[in-house]
Each structure stands twice: as C-alpha cells, then as structure tokens.
Design an enzyme around this catalytic site. Sequence first.
Site, short mmCIF file in Angstrom:
data_model
loop_
_atom_site.label_atom_id
_atom_site.label_comp_id
_atom_site.label_asym_id
_atom_site.label_seq_id
_atom_site.Cartn_x
_atom_site.Cartn_y
_atom_site.Cartn_z
N ARG A 50 0.84 -1.20 0.00
CA ARG A 50 0.00 0.00 0.00
C ARG A 50 0.87 1.25 0.00
O ARG A 50 0.55 2.25 -0.62
CB ARG A 50 -0.88 0.01 1.26
CG ARG A 50 -2.26 -0.50 1.03
CD ARG A 50 -3.06 -0.48 2.31
NE ARG A 50 -2.33 -1.15 3.38
CZ ARG A 50 -2.88 -1.85 4.35
NH1 ARG A 50 -4.18 -1.96 4.41
NH2 ARG A 50 -2.17 -2.44 5.29
N VAL B 124 -3.23 -22.56 6.63
CA VAL B 124 -3.70 -23.25 7.84
C VAL B 124 -2.50 -23.63 8.70
O VAL B 124 -1.60 -24.33 8.24
CB VAL B 124 -4.50 -24.54 7.50
CG1 VAL B 124 -4.97 -25.22 8.77
CG2 VAL B 124 -5.69 -24.21 6.60
N ILE C 89 3.18 -25.51 9.97
CA ILE C 89 2.92 -26.96 10.06
C ILE C 89 2.48 -27.51 8.71
O ILE C 89 1.51 -27.03 8.13
CB ILE C 89 1.81 -27.26 11.10
CG1 ILE C 89 2.17 -26.65 12.45
CG2 ILE C 89 1.57 -28.75 11.22
CD1 ILE C 89 1.04 -26.72 13.46
N GLU D 101 -4.34 -9.43 18.34
CA GLU D 101 -4.50 -8.13 17.68
C GLU D 101 -5.20 -7.16 18.64
O GLU D 101 -5.86 -7.59 19.59
CB GLU D 101 -5.41 -8.28 16.46
CG GLU D 101 -4.99 -9.35 15.50
CD GLU D 101 -4.16 -8.81 14.36
OE1 GLU D 101 -4.22 -7.60 14.10
OE2 GLU D 101 -3.43 -9.62 13.74
N ASP E 19 -11.37 -16.90 12.56
CA ASP E 19 -10.12 -17.38 11.97
C ASP E 19 -10.09 -18.92 11.97
O ASP E 19 -9.78 -19.55 10.94
CB ASP E 19 -8.94 -16.81 12.78
CG ASP E 19 -7.61 -17.37 12.34
OD1 ASP E 19 -7.06 -16.86 11.34
OD2 ASP E 19 -7.11 -18.32 12.97
N LYS F 104 -10.11 -21.81 8.77
CA LYS F 104 -9.15 -22.92 8.63
C LYS F 104 -9.87 -24.26 8.63
O LYS F 104 -9.52 -25.17 7.88
CB LYS F 104 -8.12 -22.85 9.75
CG LYS F 104 -7.22 -21.62 9.64
CD LYS F 104 -6.47 -21.36 10.93
CE LYS F 104 -5.53 -20.18 10.81
NZ LYS F 104 -5.01 -19.74 12.11
N GLY G 188 3.38 -16.39 12.77
CA GLY G 188 4.67 -15.70 12.84
C GLY G 188 5.27 -15.58 11.46
O GLY G 188 5.03 -16.42 10.59
P1 NAP Z 1 0.37 -7.62 7.30
O1 NAP Z 1 1.54 -7.64 8.21
O2 NAP Z 1 -0.78 -6.72 7.62
O3 NAP Z 1 0.93 -7.24 5.84
C1 NAP Z 1 0.06 -6.98 4.75
C2 NAP Z 1 0.91 -6.46 3.60
O4 NAP Z 1 0.08 -6.35 2.44
C3 NAP Z 1 1.52 -5.09 3.84
O5 NAP Z 1 2.81 -5.03 3.29
C4 NAP Z 1 0.58 -4.14 3.09
O6 NAP Z 1 1.23 -2.99 2.56
C5 NAP Z 1 0.12 -5.02 1.95
N1 NAP Z 1 -1.24 -4.67 1.50
C6 NAP Z 1 -2.39 -4.82 2.20
N2 NAP Z 1 -3.43 -4.38 1.45
C7 NAP Z 1 -2.91 -3.97 0.28
C8 NAP Z 1 -3.49 -3.40 -0.89
N3 NAP Z 1 -4.78 -3.18 -0.99
N4 NAP Z 1 -2.65 -3.10 -1.92
C9 NAP Z 1 -1.33 -3.32 -1.84
N5 NAP Z 1 -0.72 -3.86 -0.74
C10 NAP Z 1 -1.51 -4.16 0.29
O7 NAP Z 1 -0.23 -9.09 7.11
P2 NAP Z 1 0.46 -10.50 7.46
O8 NAP Z 1 0.35 -10.76 8.91
O9 NAP Z 1 1.78 -10.57 6.82
O10 NAP Z 1 -0.57 -11.52 6.76
C11 NAP Z 1 -0.60 -11.67 5.37
C12 NAP Z 1 -1.44 -12.89 5.00
O11 NAP Z 1 -0.86 -14.05 5.56
C13 NAP Z 1 -2.89 -12.85 5.51
O12 NAP Z 1 -3.73 -13.46 4.57
C14 NAP Z 1 -2.82 -13.70 6.76
O13 NAP Z 1 -4.07 -14.30 7.08
C15 NAP Z 1 -1.81 -14.74 6.34
N6 NAP Z 1 -1.11 -15.37 7.46
C16 NAP Z 1 -0.47 -14.61 8.37
C17 NAP Z 1 0.19 -15.23 9.42
C18 NAP Z 1 0.94 -14.42 10.45
O14 NAP Z 1 1.50 -15.02 11.37
N7 NAP Z 1 0.99 -13.09 10.35
C19 NAP Z 1 0.18 -16.63 9.54
C20 NAP Z 1 -0.50 -17.39 8.56
C21 NAP Z 1 -1.13 -16.74 7.52
P3 NAP Z 1 1.90 -1.89 3.52
O15 NAP Z 1 3.09 -2.56 4.14
O16 NAP Z 1 2.29 -0.76 2.63
O17 NAP Z 1 0.85 -1.52 4.53
#
Ligand code: NAP
Length: 434
Positions: free
Chosen positions: A50, A134, A138, A192, A203, A207, A307
Amino acid sequence: MVPVTDSALRVALLGCGVVGSQVARLLLEKPEDLRSRVGQQLELVGIGVRHPDVPRPGIDSALLTSDTAELVTRADIVVEVMGGIEPARGLILSALAHGASVVTANKALLAAHGPQLYQAAQQAGVDLYFEAAVAGAIPIIRPLRESLVGDEILSVMGIVNGTTNYVLDRMTTEGMSFSQALVEAQALGYAEADPTADVESYDAAAKASILASLAFHTEVLGAAVHREGITMITPEDIEAANDLGYVIKLLAIATLVEDEVEQVSVRVHPAMVPLDHPLAIVRGAYNAIFVESRNAGRLMFSGPGAGGAPTGSAVMGDLVTVARNRLRGTAGPPLTPYTNRPVAPIAEARTRYYISFTVRDQPGVLAQVASVFAKHGVSISTVRQTALADRTDTARLGIMTHTARDGAIRDAITQLRTLTVVAEPIRSMRVEGH
Ligand code: NAP
C-alpha cells in the site's frame, strides 16, 4: 499447460508485512540454493504494497510498487501475502488468467471464495498452493492433499488458532480470567488490538473449512462452519474441567456423520479434552492437528502456527514446489470435491457433554434428571454430586453424557431448565477426544 522456460522464473510478491517481509528475505538470502532446488533462478520482480515510499530493511526500494494490477501481469509466480478479500481475490484471478501460478497464505479468502479460485487455477492449468493458510509452518495441507489422498480420513481435530490457545493456556496455568489473559496476549503481540477474529473463532472457522474440504473431498465454505468463541469461558469452567482430568481447548473439528445421507460435520468451539490426549499438551501459541484415518491410524502434526518466519517457511515450500512444476510443464494435483457431501447442522454432530447445575438435595431428584436425558435418548456416563458450602438443602450435580446427537443433548438441557428442582446457572461444555 504451462510452457517450460529457459529463463529465470519471475516472482511477484503481494504484501511485505509480517509474512511478506520474511518471504522476501528468504527469496533474496540464498538465491543459489533456491536455484539448485528449483532447477532455475527465481527472480523477485516486484513487491506490491500500500505504501511503496516506506523503506523496508534489506529490500531495494525499486522493487516496491502500489500498482499491484500491473505487477501480477509480469510474473510467472504470484505470492499473495497481503490478506483480505479484495483486492487479493481479483489479483489472484488476474494472475491465474495470465497463466501465473499462485501461492497464497490467505485463509479468509479461501474460506469465502476457494471454489472459484481453485476452478480458475484448474482451467488455466496452473497451480494454486496454500500450505501457509492453515496452521502457519505446520505441513498439513500437503499431507491431506497428497500423502493421505489414498486413505480414508475419519476425522480432523485441531488447535488452529494460537491466540486463543495462548489465552486458554494462561487461564489454565495461571488462573487468569479471560480478559486478563487477553490483555497479556495483546501486550506480547499474540493477539491483535481487535481480537474478534480470533476470540470469536472466525479465523479458526476459516481454517476448519479448508481442512474439511480437503479431508472429505467436498466444498465447505467458512460461513457453513458452526462457530463458538471463548469469551464466555470462566476460571470456574477451567477449574471444573481440571478437577475431572480435562483441559479446555478451542478445537476445530471435521468429521463424517453417517446418517441416511453422508454429511460432513464442521465446527469450532471450546471443548474439554482429556489430559492424556495429544492435543491437551499443546501449550502457548502453538498449533496442532490430529488426523484419524482408516488405514494410517492416528497422526499428529504440531508446531508454530503463525509468525513471519514460520509462515514464510510454508510459503517458500509452496513457491519451490510450484516453480518445479512449471519447469516440468505440469501442475500439482487438483482439488477433488467429487463427493458433494453437504455440511450437517450442528444438531447432527455427535459429541459428549459435561453439564453441571445446582439441584435441591431431596429424594427423587436424580430420577427426575435421569428421566429428562432418557427421554431425549441421551445416556449418562457418570454423575458427580458435590455438596455446596453453607448449604445443606442444595447440591451441585455434574453429568457426563455418552456420545449422542448434539441437538438431543441441548434439548435435554432446555428441558432440565423447566424442572423446579433445578436451579440456574446450568453450565455445559462439549467433551472431545475419547
Ligand atoms: P500484514 O503484516 O498486515 O501485511 C500486509 C501487507 O500487504 C503489507 O505489506 C501491506 O502494505 C500489503 N497490503 C495490504 N493491502 C494492500 C493493498 N490493498 N494493496 C497493496 N498492498 C496491500 O499481514 P500478514 O500478517 O503478513 O498476513 C498476510 C497474509 O498471511 C494474511 O492473509 C494472513 O491471514 C496470512 N497469514 C499470516 C500469518 C501471520 O503469522 N501473520 C500466519 C499465517 C497466515 P503496507 O506494508 O504498505 O501496509
């Protein structure tokens, strides 16, 4: 089918947050190892974010772009780790239509629109892989999709949300209230600021829908999953479970219900799990999934469920796999939702319950209570009577049922409320893992 290429495979990354930044690091850190494992160089051609003007440590700012629609048209493989429904859904569809393979960690998107995306990938003859969607690091998607595909899965039961496992664990080990444990989880970054998706089980339900779809070869959307959160769990519930030799866990459960029509029961709710069950010892923010199949027997998968680096590891595994497939001009196994098994209403789920309530301590009470359960076809496993401090005229009853229809047990509880010898509150919780 995708043509074999002699040049580097172009990788576009959508998102550079918690997960995306780690995927970028892993992609850029050891390119020669990746080249050897894939058989071709992986070239990171752009990162969609973004805010492209925000500097990202270790990342060339020239790679950053907010023009994600353009980025996906110039990649062989698109890795979607931006989250949310739109624009992620539209970008994945566009990438697939352009012949790119896709790797995603987006469980919310798959739970809402999975069938449309899987179909689009199949039509394009490319891969859509989602191991990280999911339980983070793992490996569970590939075991269900490939390793166990020749077997018959009987049930999948797991702890798939680290935040709620952390909260319940602290309530169990430290005697904290739900809100105390949640505040601690937020301070440590496990929860969060808005914890709704975790504590109300959205969530985990997303899954569960993905796991159920794979395990039972049918289409299950997240909205079809019965969902209960953990906000109503009290320290008294935890203590009562512990006294009986159980621990309370938030479980995602998918099983077959074999009535006239074979159905899939998919549900997420807190449940009492015996202390000697493998899921009972899953501590802190860890995840674990327990799979029972007809021939392989009981399998347990456990590890870090979230993570940046753990999730990045799962994404990289998919990335290398889809890259190898492209080089061989092939795609991985398709999803096979051929059974069209419907999702059973929660009333049809088979479960046990522990039900506790206060009764007047007088002759005939137990018989009245027992007749309510009998009337609903629910048989009682054990009855526990505890005297109440300072009260000689009342006692606390704890009833453990045998396995029965969820709806029948809940009807029995509703009828218990009409007995004059029974006083509120009636506490009840499902019991799983026998
Ligand atoms: P995050 O930290 O919020 O990062 C989201 C990233 O996507 C940011 O870099 C953001 O840009 C970018 N973004 C969001 N909306 C956008 C848009 N409309 N256009 C362009 N870029 C956009 O999220 P995350 O925790 O990494 O999670 C990402 C995905 O992985 C999700 O689907 C989540 O469910 C999944 N996931 C996460 C985890 C975890 O532990 N975090 C584990 C398993 C699965 P900016 O940096 O510029 O804001």
